[in-house]
Design an enzyme around this catalytic site. Structure first.
Site, PDB file in Angstrom:
ATOM      1  N   GLN A 170     -10.153  -4.122  -3.777  1.00 21.10           N
ATOM      2  CA  GLN A 170     -11.440  -3.647  -3.275  1.00 21.10           C
ATOM      3  C   GLN A 170     -12.555  -3.959  -4.279  1.00 21.10           C
ATOM      4  O   GLN A 170     -13.613  -4.480  -3.914  1.00 21.10           O
ATOM      5  CB  GLN A 170     -11.350  -2.131  -3.030  1.00 21.10           C
ATOM      6  CG  GLN A 170     -12.622  -1.526  -2.491  1.00 21.10           C
ATOM      7  CD  GLN A 170     -12.922  -1.986  -1.081  1.00 21.10           C
ATOM      8  OE1 GLN A 170     -12.096  -1.862  -0.207  1.00 21.10           O
ATOM      9  NE2 GLN A 170     -14.107  -2.527  -0.854  1.00 21.10           N
ATOM     10  N   CYS A 185     -16.371   1.299   0.674  1.00 18.33           N
ATOM     11  CA  CYS A 185     -15.176   0.482   0.952  1.00 18.33           C
ATOM     12  C   CYS A 185     -14.723   0.606   2.400  1.00 18.33           C
ATOM     13  O   CYS A 185     -14.018  -0.276   2.892  1.00 18.33           O
ATOM     14  CB  CYS A 185     -14.057   0.879   0.001  1.00 18.33           C
ATOM     15  SG  CYS A 185     -13.531   2.589   0.183  1.00 18.33           S
ATOM     16  N   ARG A 218       0.880  -1.180   0.000  1.00 11.13           N
ATOM     17  CA  ARG A 218       0.000   0.000   0.000  1.00 11.13           C
ATOM     18  C   ARG A 218       0.909   1.219   0.000  1.00 11.13           C
ATOM     19  O   ARG A 218       1.723   1.409   0.898  1.00 11.13           O
ATOM     20  CB  ARG A 218      -0.911   0.017   1.232  1.00 11.13           C
ATOM     21  CG  ARG A 218      -1.627   1.344   1.387  1.00 11.13           C
ATOM     22  CD  ARG A 218      -2.748   1.312   2.380  1.00 11.13           C
ATOM     23  NE  ARG A 218      -3.874   0.563   1.868  1.00 11.13           N
ATOM     24  CZ  ARG A 218      -5.098   0.581   2.409  1.00 11.13           C
ATOM     25  NH1 ARG A 218      -5.326   1.316   3.479  1.00 11.13           N
ATOM     26  NH2 ARG A 218      -6.076  -0.124   1.885  1.00 11.13           N
ATOM     27  N   HIS A 239      -7.368   0.784  -6.537  1.00 12.44           N
ATOM     28  CA  HIS A 239      -7.594  -0.127  -5.406  1.00 12.44           C
ATOM     29  C   HIS A 239      -8.270  -1.392  -5.961  1.00 12.44           C
ATOM     30  O   HIS A 239      -9.444  -1.667  -5.698  1.00 12.44           O
ATOM     31  CB  HIS A 239      -8.483   0.579  -4.367  1.00 12.44           C
ATOM     32  CG  HIS A 239      -8.439  -0.046  -3.010  1.00 12.44           C
ATOM     33  ND1 HIS A 239      -7.640  -1.113  -2.702  1.00 12.44           N
ATOM     34  CD2 HIS A 239      -9.110   0.258  -1.860  1.00 12.44           C
ATOM     35  CE1 HIS A 239      -7.817  -1.437  -1.427  1.00 12.44           C
ATOM     36  NE2 HIS A 239      -8.699  -0.624  -0.896  1.00 12.44           N
ATOM     37  N   ASP A 271     -17.418   6.796  -1.374  1.00 16.08           N
ATOM     38  CA  ASP A 271     -16.188   6.737  -0.571  1.00 16.08           C
ATOM     39  C   ASP A 271     -15.965   8.132   0.011  1.00 16.08           C
ATOM     40  O   ASP A 271     -16.637   9.096  -0.385  1.00 16.08           O
ATOM     41  CB  ASP A 271     -15.017   6.298  -1.489  1.00 16.08           C
ATOM     42  CG  ASP A 271     -13.716   6.040  -0.742  1.00 16.08           C
ATOM     43  OD1 ASP A 271     -13.744   5.935   0.501  1.00 16.08           O
ATOM     44  OD2 ASP A 271     -12.656   5.944  -1.400  1.00 16.08           O
ATOM     45  N   ARG A 322     -13.298  -8.910   1.105  1.00 21.53           N
ATOM     46  CA  ARG A 322     -11.885  -8.612   0.828  1.00 21.53           C
ATOM     47  C   ARG A 322     -11.032  -9.842   1.126  1.00 21.53           C
ATOM     48  O   ARG A 322     -10.117 -10.189   0.375  1.00 21.53           O
ATOM     49  CB  ARG A 322     -11.416  -7.428   1.692  1.00 21.53           C
ATOM     50  CG  ARG A 322     -12.054  -6.094   1.344  1.00 21.53           C
ATOM     51  CD  ARG A 322     -11.568  -5.586   0.016  1.00 21.53           C
ATOM     52  NE  ARG A 322     -10.119  -5.458  -0.019  1.00 21.53           N
ATOM     53  CZ  ARG A 322      -9.418  -4.462   0.533  1.00 21.53           C
ATOM     54  NH1 ARG A 322     -10.041  -3.465   1.113  1.00 21.53           N
ATOM     55  NH2 ARG A 322      -8.099  -4.441   0.459  1.00 21.53           N
TER      56      ARG A 322
HETATM   57  N1  NVA Z   1     -10.106   6.478  -1.243  1.00 22.72           N
HETATM   58  C1  NVA Z   1      -9.711   6.008   0.070  1.00 22.72           C
HETATM   59  C2  NVA Z   1      -9.878   4.541   0.164  1.00 22.72           C
HETATM   60  C3  NVA Z   1      -9.538   3.952   1.500  1.00 22.72           C
HETATM   61  C4  NVA Z   1      -9.688   2.460   1.526  1.00 22.72           C
HETATM   62  C5  NVA Z   1      -8.285   6.420   0.346  1.00 22.72           C
HETATM   63  O1  NVA Z   1      -7.437   6.262  -0.549  1.00 22.72           O
HETATM   64  O2  NVA Z   1      -8.000   6.919   1.433  1.00 22.72           O
HETATM   65  N1   CP Z   2     -11.225  -0.504   2.298  1.00 18.06           N
HETATM   66  C1   CP Z   2      -9.951  -0.564   2.730  1.00 18.06           C
HETATM   67  O1   CP Z   2      -9.005  -0.787   1.963  1.00 18.06           O
HETATM   68  O2   CP Z   2      -9.806  -0.362   4.075  1.00 18.06           O
HETATM   69  P1   CP Z   2      -8.454  -0.155   4.887  1.00 18.06           P
HETATM   70  O3   CP Z   2      -7.927   1.216   4.543  1.00 18.06           O
HETATM   71  O4   CP Z   2      -8.866  -0.249   6.329  1.00 18.06           O
HETATM   72  O5   CP Z   2      -7.477  -1.221   4.490  1.00 18.06           O
END
Ligand code: NVA
Ligand code: CP
Length: 298
Positions: A135, A257, A105, A132, A217, A285
């Site tokens: 997801q 998500c 990540r 992502h 989101d 997931r």
């Molecule tokens: N769009 C959000 C998704 C988190 C799972 C982010 O990147 O923070």
């Molecule tokens: N939806 C998702 O990826 O959640 P986290 O940021 O908690 O991993």
């Protein structure tokens, strides 16, 4: 030499492969209920590197690796030399000699591409600023389990044209379902919205009209915290609430998500309504990521 396969973007996967992964995830989910033993990762080690916070991705990947009989090593990028500036190309080549796959990540998607370029083991995108993909694979499994036909359903995205929205676009391009996105001006997705089944509008009600699946989101993603206040102004009217749901099709389910900012992009009422598939979505997931790990690593 065999080319290493990665999971960076749904754009790199065929429609058949995506369906195969969703079906396998469904089998693995069922297998967990019946206590069937599947240990394709026996003797394998998977590294999981985070440059951003995570609850679902962190725990579901960790547990998924354990359930498949493998060993998981969680690393915060700050605790490894990568966080002190060791080049990705060096880190990737060294970790390739210890591990069997790496979930990452990160911020810039180019970091993942650089990892993949130098790594001889599969690299899995656990979220980048751009995409992502894990997801959306889980979201498609959730839609299918709810009885929607993922080839013909009418899906909508209401909110920021962010990483999650971009992966929805990639999925729609491959699978063919209709995807209508409503994003405020200035917040369009980075992935082009081209194709007969894709539409980008400014009016969230127009996106919700006749929809079977509404996703949203947060308005400010990780790394955009300094823009929170200005974004709250720009996203006014883009909340998934009772009024939006009243314009949707029948049936219509809701996805998020998570984590959510209740009362901003989505109301408590909608999150807790019978139309909300959010908790199943979070669970899924685990199952899709196990299918991805098995596909790439076993
Ligand atoms: N769009 C959000 C998704 C988190 C799972 C982010 O990147 O923070
Ligand atoms: N939806 C998702 O990826 O959640 P986290 O940021 O908690 O991993």
């Amino acid at each position: 030499m065999k080319k290493t396969r990665h999971f960076l973007s749904l754009a790199d996967y065929s429609r058949e492969e995506m369906v195969q992964l969703i079906e396998r995830a469904s089998e693995l989910k069922q297998g967990l209920k019946t206590k069937a033993v599947t240990r394709p990762l026996e003797g394998k080690s998977v590294g999981i590197i985070f440059e951003k916070p995570s609850t679902r991705t962190r725990v579901s990947f960790h547990v998924g690796v354990l359930q498949l009989g493998g060993h998981a090593i969680l690393m915060n990028s700050k605790d490894i030399q990568l966080g002190r500036g060791e080049p990705i190309r060096d880190t990737a080549r060294v970790l390739s000699r210890y591990l069997d796959a790496i979930v990452i990540r990160t911020f810039g998607h180019e970091n993942l591409e650089e990892f993949a370029k130098w790594s001889t083991i599969p690299i899995i995108n656990g979220l980048s600023d751009l995409l992502h993909p894990c997801q959306i694979l889980g979201d498609l499994l959730t839609a299918r389990e709810a009885g929607l036909d993922i080839f013909t359903m009418k899906a909508s995205w209401i909110g920021d044209g962010n990483n999650v929205a971009n992966s929805w676009i990639n999925a729609a391009k491959k699978i063919g379902f209709s995807l209508k996105l409503a994003c405020p001006e200035g917040y369009d997705p980075a992935i082009s919205v081209d194709g007969d089944n894709l539409t980008l509008v400014r009016d969230p009600f127009a996106a919700a009209e006749g929809s079977n699946l509404i996703s949203t989101d947060v308005w400010s993603s990780m790394g955009q915290e300094s823009e929170t206040e200005v974004r709250k102004q720009h996203f006014r009217g883009f909340q998934v609430n009772r009024e939006i749901m009243s314009r949707a099709g029948k049936p219509c389910y809701v996805l998020h998500c998570l984590p959510a900012h209740r009362g901003e992009e989505i109301t408590d009422e909608v999150m807790e309504s019978p139309q909300s598939l959010i908790w199943e979505q979070a669970e899924n997931r685990l199952h899709v990521q196990k299918a991805i790990l098995e596909f790439l690593v076993a």
